[in-house]
Design an enzyme around this catalytic site. Structure first.
Site, mmCIF file in Angstrom:
data_model
loop_
_atom_site.group_PDB
_atom_site.id
_atom_site.type_symbol
_atom_site.label_atom_id
_atom_site.label_comp_id
_atom_site.label_asym_id
_atom_site.label_seq_id
_atom_site.Cartn_x
_atom_site.Cartn_y
_atom_site.Cartn_z
ATOM 1 C CG ASP A 46 -2.126 -0.820 1.105
ATOM 2 O OD1 ASP A 46 -2.436 -1.216 -0.021
ATOM 3 O OD2 ASP A 46 -2.778 -1.091 2.133
ATOM 4 C CE LYS A 63 -6.925 0.546 -0.896
ATOM 5 N NZ LYS A 63 -8.016 -0.321 -0.379
ATOM 6 C CG MET A 82 -8.575 6.368 6.992
ATOM 7 S SD MET A 82 -9.220 4.863 6.227
ATOM 8 C CE MET A 82 -10.338 4.286 7.510
#
Length: 498
Positions: A37, A59, A173
């Protein structure tokens, strides 16, 4: 059909490579394929063996170039080909990491898997920001919430329930929704002056921390252009940030240092600077290679001289390769240019008999002669680079000392394809004259043209290295002794004086 492989779902932790678990490090070293990632730290990526295939499925928020369904299929495909697959995810794979989703397809197809937990940023980032997530004087519970909703969906958080819990709230997030979170908590009855904190790039050298209150946290995030990855904390424990901020007080926190030390499995200089809070980049401009075949004649030599760790390693590896025992060295005496080289010799089970007060080749030769360590009856064997300084040879010749200069390794320049902007770094480190030459050379060949190094600080391991650097316009700083440890001390001293 190939026998099925295995998938390891591995948490890479928050970014600091020393927070990687021992099991994770072992599996990365053994991997055939690493599927990784965006949030995996650079230093951890450097641990992936060259033989392993790398598959980037990184991502960003709102930008998924490789959809989750495709990631799941990649893991299945590689495992069905009989490979040992490491799925490397930032933080912990089961803490909002979608790790459970990635195991479903594997389970359906009877593919073996294991899960290796990682240290989650929800706890480690606050710790590096000086904030304990629990404290008996402030709270009795901890709650980790995602502030990121599925694409096209509304943010659904029971703010009233969170307020009633009176615990520490960690929002993951949530950079893009920090305003909505703050407004939701205030509307649910939380005090506007409740302490808050944002920790960006937690545990990494580039970590930034901002402390505010609930009413102003959105403004603070916007004014400072906070970006993901970041952890948002809400709770009275945030008031302890200044008192407990150990990471921000590291002597090199906020410093950017370019390290040109030759690339090895680990650079002691790079590692030492990073542990003191510096943001470093290992930018090797030279590499050393053993010369083979070699066959130094040892029988008639009574003094062996080493001027570098590489010389020690090449010589003793040759002994091992040729099946020779170190017992053949029992009648020899050994001289080393400095403590680092002497340390490498001692690791091979040999004690250094002589080391100069100043760690330079010329000083080594002069003191060997002046102290009587070598004389007219000595037979000296220098085991060093193919292109070495003539200083020590001149000393021996002038004193009438018999010697043989025997090359056991060679230094080659690395052709870096990407130049760096020296002005973007607080200083550049040089551990040898070759590092200086290699850096200047690679800057030119990589497209920087005739680079101007005027005013660029260069921390040099010794005066000989500094002389070369000054010739190219660098503003040189010389360590007190020619050792990695003294270089680090000098960099700390310079940082404190600024």
């Amino acid at each position: 059909m190939a026998e099925k492989g295995i998938v390891y779902l591995v948490g890479a932790g928050p970014g600091d490579p020393e927070l990687l678990t021992l099991k994770a490090a072992r599996l990365i070293a053994e991997a055939d394929v690493v599927v990784f990632d965006r949030l995996v730290g650079e230093k951890i990526m450097d641990m992936i063996p060259e033989s392993a295939q790398r598959i980037d499925v990184g991502k960003n928020v709102g930008d998924h170039p490789v959809p989750q369904s495709e990631i799941n299929k990649i893991l299945l495909r590689e495992a069905l080909e009989g490979k040992k697959v490491v799925r490397l995810k930032g933080g912990d794979p089961f803490v909002f990491g979608r790790g459970g989703e990635e195991l479903e397809l594997l389970a359906e197809n009877n593919v073996e898997f294991q899960v290796v937990p990682g240290i989650t940023s929800s706890i480690s980032a606050p710790a590096y920001g000086g904030i304990p997530v629990t404290h008996r004087d402030f709270c009795s519970s901890l709650h980790i919430i995602t502030g990121h909703a599925k694409a096209g969906a509304e943010l659904t958080i029971d703010f009233e329930a969170l307020v009633r819990l009176k615990g520490t709230l960690i929002f993951m997030m949530s950079v893009g929704t920090v305003g909505m979170i703050a407004k939701g908590l205030i509307a649910a009855g939380m005090e506007k002056d409740m302490p808050c904190a944002i920790i960006e790039n937690g545990t990494r050298p580039e970590q930034r921390k901002f402390v505010a209150d609930l009413e102003t946290i959105e403004k603070v995030a916007s004014e400072n252009q906070v970006k993901s990855p970041a952890v948002i904390m809400v709770g009275k424990v945030c008031s302890l940030s200044d008192s407990f901020d150990w990471f921000g007080k590291l002597p090199l926190k906020g410093k950017r240092i370019l390290v040109t030390q030759p690339e090895k499995k680990a650079s002691r200089l790079d590692e030492g600077l990073r542990r003191l809070g510096a943001y470093t980049r290992l930018y090797p401009t030279i590499r050393t290679e053993y010369i083979r075949p070699i066959n130094p004649q040892l029988e008639d030599k009574n003094v062996l001289v080493f001027t570098s760790v590489e010389g020690v390693n090449s010589f003793f590896d040759w002994l091992k390769e040729t099946g020779q025992d170190t017992e053949i060295l029992s009648t020899k005496r050994f001289a080393c240019v400095g403590p680092t080289t002497a340390g490498a010799l001692e690791e091979r089970g040999i004690k250094c008999d002589f080391m100069p007060r100043e760690y330079y080749g010329k000083d080594l030769g002069e003191e060997m002669v002046s102290t009587g360590f070598v004389g007219r009856t000595s037979k000296v064997l220098l085991l060093r680079a193919d292109i070495g300084s003539e200083d020590i040879l001149s000393v021996f010749e002038k004193a009438g000392i018999w010697y043989e200069d025997y090359p056991v390794y060679e230094t080659k320049y690395i052709e870096q394809t990407e130049p760096v902007r020296p002005e973007d770094w607080d200083c550049i480190t040089f551990t040898s004259k070759s590092c200086v030459e290699g850096f200047v050379r690679t800057q030119s060949k990589a497209g920087a043209g005739e680079a101007d190094f005027a005013g660029i600080k260069a921390v040099c391991i010794g005066e000989k290295t500094a002389e070369i650097a000054r010739g190219y316009g660098f503003e040189t700083i010389v360590s007190q002794e020619a050792t990695i440890e003294k270089m680090v001390e000098k960099i700390i001293e310079e940082a404190r004086n600024e």
